[in-house]
Write a protein that holds these residues in place. Structure first.
Motif, mmCIF file in Angstrom:
data_model
loop_
_atom_site.group_PDB
_atom_site.id
_atom_site.type_symbol
_atom_site.label_atom_id
_atom_site.label_comp_id
_atom_site.label_asym_id
_atom_site.label_seq_id
_atom_site.Cartn_x
_atom_site.Cartn_y
_atom_site.Cartn_z
ATOM 1 N N ALA A 49 -62.730 7.373 9.703
ATOM 2 C CA ALA A 49 -63.757 7.163 10.287
ATOM 3 C C ALA A 49 -64.111 8.892 10.344
ATOM 4 O O ALA A 49 -63.531 9.838 9.799
ATOM 5 C CB ALA A 49 -63.049 6.991 11.547
ATOM 6 N N THR A 57 -69.843 8.209 15.980
ATOM 7 C CA THR A 57 -68.946 8.280 14.805
ATOM 8 C C THR A 57 -69.434 6.834 13.673
ATOM 9 O O THR A 57 -70.108 7.159 13.938
ATOM 10 C CB THR A 57 -68.041 7.676 15.606
ATOM 11 O OG1 THR A 57 -68.324 6.426 16.639
ATOM 12 C CG2 THR A 57 -67.237 8.318 16.602
ATOM 13 N N LYS A 58 -68.602 6.868 12.560
ATOM 14 C CA LYS A 58 -69.065 6.229 11.674
ATOM 15 C C LYS A 58 -67.936 5.909 11.096
ATOM 16 O O LYS A 58 -66.460 6.527 11.132
ATOM 17 C CB LYS A 58 -70.058 6.856 10.327
ATOM 18 C CG LYS A 58 -70.152 5.637 9.455
ATOM 19 C CD LYS A 58 -71.671 6.486 9.021
ATOM 20 C CE LYS A 58 -71.910 5.440 7.620
ATOM 21 N NZ LYS A 58 -72.991 6.330 6.986
ATOM 22 N N TYR A 59 -67.507 4.369 10.458
ATOM 23 C CA TYR A 59 -66.342 3.717 10.772
ATOM 24 C C TYR A 59 -66.753 2.760 9.351
ATOM 25 O O TYR A 59 -67.089 3.039 8.572
ATOM 26 C CB TYR A 59 -65.821 3.055 11.162
ATOM 27 C CG TYR A 59 -65.542 3.544 12.921
ATOM 28 C CD1 TYR A 59 -66.627 3.808 14.107
ATOM 29 C CD2 TYR A 59 -64.150 4.109 13.222
ATOM 30 C CE1 TYR A 59 -66.315 3.912 14.776
ATOM 31 C CE2 TYR A 59 -63.777 5.121 14.370
ATOM 32 C CZ TYR A 59 -64.652 4.271 14.846
ATOM 33 O OH TYR A 59 -64.874 4.339 16.554
ATOM 34 N N ASP A 61 -66.302 0.170 6.528
ATOM 35 C CA ASP A 61 -66.122 -2.150 7.018
ATOM 36 C C ASP A 61 -64.832 -2.308 7.366
ATOM 37 O O ASP A 61 -64.921 -2.840 8.179
ATOM 38 C CB ASP A 61 -66.916 -2.377 6.051
ATOM 39 C CG ASP A 61 -68.881 -1.667 6.167
ATOM 40 O OD1 ASP A 61 -69.322 -2.127 4.426
ATOM 41 O OD2 ASP A 61 -69.159 -1.630 6.600
ATOM 42 N N LYS A 64 -63.796 -1.575 10.939
ATOM 43 C CA LYS A 64 -64.850 -1.720 11.918
ATOM 44 C C LYS A 64 -64.725 -2.740 13.189
ATOM 45 O O LYS A 64 -64.089 -3.582 13.185
ATOM 46 C CB LYS A 64 -65.867 -1.718 12.195
ATOM 47 C CG LYS A 64 -67.216 -0.352 11.020
ATOM 48 C CD LYS A 64 -68.222 -1.021 10.396
ATOM 49 C CE LYS A 64 -69.120 -0.046 9.878
ATOM 50 N NZ LYS A 64 -70.302 -0.625 9.384
ATOM 51 N N GLY A 65 -64.145 -2.611 14.324
ATOM 52 C CA GLY A 65 -63.863 -3.386 15.400
ATOM 53 C C GLY A 65 -62.650 -3.017 15.558
ATOM 54 O O GLY A 65 -62.018 -3.226 16.226
ATOM 55 N N ARG A 66 -61.964 -1.820 14.934
ATOM 56 C CA ARG A 66 -60.228 -2.348 14.823
ATOM 57 C C ARG A 66 -60.003 -0.841 15.374
ATOM 58 O O ARG A 66 -59.055 -0.717 16.033
ATOM 59 C CB ARG A 66 -59.522 -2.624 14.084
ATOM 60 C CG ARG A 66 -59.815 -3.468 13.496
ATOM 61 C CD ARG A 66 -59.390 -4.538 12.470
ATOM 62 N NE ARG A 66 -58.974 -3.785 11.343
ATOM 63 C CZ ARG A 66 -58.473 -3.588 10.711
ATOM 64 N NH1 ARG A 66 -57.053 -3.163 11.202
ATOM 65 N NH2 ARG A 66 -58.495 -2.451 9.188
ATOM 66 N N THR A 68 -60.496 3.655 16.825
ATOM 67 C CA THR A 68 -61.343 4.827 17.203
ATOM 68 C C THR A 68 -61.327 6.046 16.893
ATOM 69 O O THR A 68 -60.290 6.085 16.920
ATOM 70 C CB THR A 68 -61.718 4.086 19.268
ATOM 71 O OG1 THR A 68 -61.843 2.409 18.665
ATOM 72 C CG2 THR A 68 -62.815 4.759 19.046
#
Length: 119
Positions: A49, A57-59, A61, A64-66, A68
């Motif tokens: 991240a 922000t960028k994560y 794959d 993502k969604g898990r 932060t």
């Protein structure tokens, strides 16, 4: 000498959560980007991240969604909230800053904190 200090790693069961913290007294996160990386056994280091000076922000794959990423400019600190952890998240996690350019090259690195997720 700039130092980044991570904390918050540990052992957790799959589905659990952990919050990593990174303190960097010598770096202003209000003007620099930073990132969380991880290295799992036998694998290449992975950018998990990133967060810009403006808070974008960028994560990866895979998280993502898990996961932060967030920061507190006043405390020169950045955080990684990790939820719904999976065994494949097991790795040593590193924070790094400041980070630059499209290749996201970082100047300084923390010592790493171990995250182990049991199945």
């Amino acid at each position: 000498q700039v130092q980044l200090v991570e904390s918050g790693g540990g052992l957790v069961q799959a589905g659990g959560s952990l919050r990593l913290s990174c303190a960097a007294p010598g770096i202003s996160f209000s003007i620099h980007a930073m990132g969380w990386f991880r290295r799992a056994p036998g694998k290449e280091r992975e950018l998990v991240a990133r967060i810009t000076s403006g808070g974008s922000t960028k994560y990866a794959d895979s998280v993502k969604g898990r996961f932060t990423i967030s920061k507190d400019n006043a405390k020169n600190s950045v955080y990684l909230q990790m939820n719904s952890l999976k065994p494949e998240d097991t790795a040593v996690y590193y924070c790094a800053a400041p980070c630059w350019g499209s290749a996201f090259v970082c100047d300084y690195w923390g010592q790493g904190t171990q995250v182990t997720v049991s199945s």
